[in-house]
Design a protein around this motif. Sequence first.
Motif, PDB file in Angstrom:
ATOM      1  N   ASN A 281      -4.803   5.463   4.820  1.00 34.31           N
ATOM      2  CA  ASN A 281      -6.059   5.310   5.523  1.00 34.31           C
ATOM      3  C   ASN A 281      -6.744   4.068   4.979  1.00 34.31           C
ATOM      4  O   ASN A 281      -6.861   3.906   3.787  1.00 34.31           O
ATOM      5  CB  ASN A 281      -6.943   6.541   5.304  1.00 34.31           C
ATOM      6  N   PHE A 282      -7.205   3.163   5.835  1.00 32.91           N
ATOM      7  CA  PHE A 282      -7.803   1.917   5.387  1.00 32.91           C
ATOM      8  C   PHE A 282      -9.178   1.735   6.003  1.00 32.91           C
ATOM      9  O   PHE A 282      -9.416   2.123   7.127  1.00 32.91           O
ATOM     10  CB  PHE A 282      -6.913   0.733   5.766  1.00 32.91           C
TER      11      PHE A 282
ATOM     12  N   VAL B 256      -1.258   0.061  -4.959  1.00 35.67           N
ATOM     13  CA  VAL B 256      -2.169   1.201  -5.022  1.00 35.67           C
ATOM     14  C   VAL B 256      -1.426   2.447  -4.554  1.00 35.67           C
ATOM     15  O   VAL B 256      -0.427   2.360  -3.843  1.00 35.67           O
ATOM     16  CB  VAL B 256      -3.449   0.988  -4.169  1.00 35.67           C
ATOM     17  N   ALA B 257      -1.929   3.592  -4.979  1.00 37.42           N
ATOM     18  CA  ALA B 257      -1.329   4.863  -4.565  1.00 37.42           C
ATOM     19  C   ALA B 257      -2.345   5.976  -4.781  1.00 37.42           C
ATOM     20  O   ALA B 257      -3.311   5.814  -5.536  1.00 37.42           O
ATOM     21  CB  ALA B 257      -0.063   5.154  -5.369  1.00 37.42           C
ATOM     22  N   ARG B 258      -2.095   7.100  -4.159  1.00 39.13           N
ATOM     23  CA  ARG B 258      -2.883   8.308  -4.415  1.00 39.13           C
ATOM     24  C   ARG B 258      -2.066   9.524  -4.003  1.00 39.13           C
ATOM     25  O   ARG B 258      -1.045   9.410  -3.330  1.00 39.13           O
ATOM     26  CB  ARG B 258      -4.218   8.302  -3.679  1.00 39.13           C
TER      27      ARG B 258
ATOM     28  N   GLY C 180     -12.313   8.115  -0.428  1.00 36.47           N
ATOM     29  CA  GLY C 180     -11.266   9.095  -0.137  1.00 36.47           C
ATOM     30  C   GLY C 180     -10.064   8.471   0.558  1.00 36.47           C
ATOM     31  O   GLY C 180      -9.399   9.138   1.357  1.00 36.47           O
ATOM     32  N   ILE C 181      -9.773   7.205   0.251  1.00 33.45           N
ATOM     33  CA  ILE C 181      -8.689   6.480   0.917  1.00 33.45           C
ATOM     34  C   ILE C 181      -7.853   5.710  -0.099  1.00 33.45           C
ATOM     35  O   ILE C 181      -8.248   5.536  -1.242  1.00 33.45           O
ATOM     36  CB  ILE C 181      -9.241   5.467   1.946  1.00 33.45           C
ATOM     37  N   THR C 182      -6.702   5.248   0.360  1.00 30.56           N
ATOM     38  CA  THR C 182      -5.908   4.276  -0.365  1.00 30.56           C
ATOM     39  C   THR C 182      -6.073   2.973   0.390  1.00 30.56           C
ATOM     40  O   THR C 182      -5.885   2.945   1.609  1.00 30.56           O
ATOM     41  CB  THR C 182      -4.419   4.662  -0.367  1.00 30.56           C
ATOM     42  N   SER C 183      -6.435   1.893  -0.305  1.00 30.46           N
ATOM     43  CA  SER C 183      -6.681   0.646   0.417  1.00 30.46           C
ATOM     44  C   SER C 183      -6.538  -0.563  -0.490  1.00 30.46           C
ATOM     45  O   SER C 183      -6.514  -0.442  -1.712  1.00 30.46           O
ATOM     46  CB  SER C 183      -8.087   0.647   1.007  1.00 30.46           C
TER      47      SER C 183
ATOM     48  N   SER D 266       0.838  -1.182   0.000  1.00 26.13           N
ATOM     49  CA  SER D 266       0.000   0.000   0.000  1.00 26.13           C
ATOM     50  C   SER D 266       0.878   1.238   0.000  1.00 26.13           C
ATOM     51  O   SER D 266       1.886   1.281   0.677  1.00 26.13           O
ATOM     52  CB  SER D 266      -0.896   0.003   1.243  1.00 26.13           C
ATOM     53  N   CYS D 267       0.477   2.241  -0.771  1.00 23.99           N
ATOM     54  CA  CYS D 267       1.332   3.411  -0.898  1.00 23.99           C
ATOM     55  C   CYS D 267       0.483   4.664  -1.031  1.00 23.99           C
ATOM     56  O   CYS D 267      -0.354   4.744  -1.921  1.00 23.99           O
ATOM     57  CB  CYS D 267       2.212   3.270  -2.122  1.00 23.99           C
TER      58      CYS D 267
END
Length: 167
Positions: free
Chosen positions: A23-24, A116-118, A89-92, A17-18
């Motif tokens: 936030n998960f 994943v990333a944002r 609104g999260i990276t998960s 996760s990146c």
Amino acid sequence: MKFSFIYLGIIVIILSSCSRYENFAGYEETETSISELTLASSKMHSKMEANLFELINNYRLSIGLNPFEFESITYYYAIRHTNYMISKGITSHDMFTKRASGIAKRTDAVFVAENVARNYDTIEEAFDAWLDSEGHRKNLEGDFNYSAISIVENSNGDYYFTQIFVK
């Protein structure tokens, strides 16, 4: 065999996760019809997606690895997950096991992983962040044949990235 696939999938989730802002959270995914799958999988790729895919393949070639081949079923799942992350609104990696199972069922995959990333402004920033992370780099350099990348911009102009790897 199924147990080892699930076990490996959980390890990949933990390591892959990146985000600049982690936030998960969990969510329930609904079943998808084949017609919905076909429609979404035939979507044209964005220039950003194609450029990141090429950047990753060039990197793989530079270190002596095979380039990834694009896989359309996997692209559908990547798009769906990217849209989910935007909605929350999260990276998960929420529901990764279910995504991996769906991909395996439809493609005969034996192993699935994802990055994943944002909140990166460019594909180069996201790529560099993945390379700087041991778990992400392991996926980028992994023994996979197929991949797909989804990049979607939310209403605030923030990019969300999902790359799924398949063997």
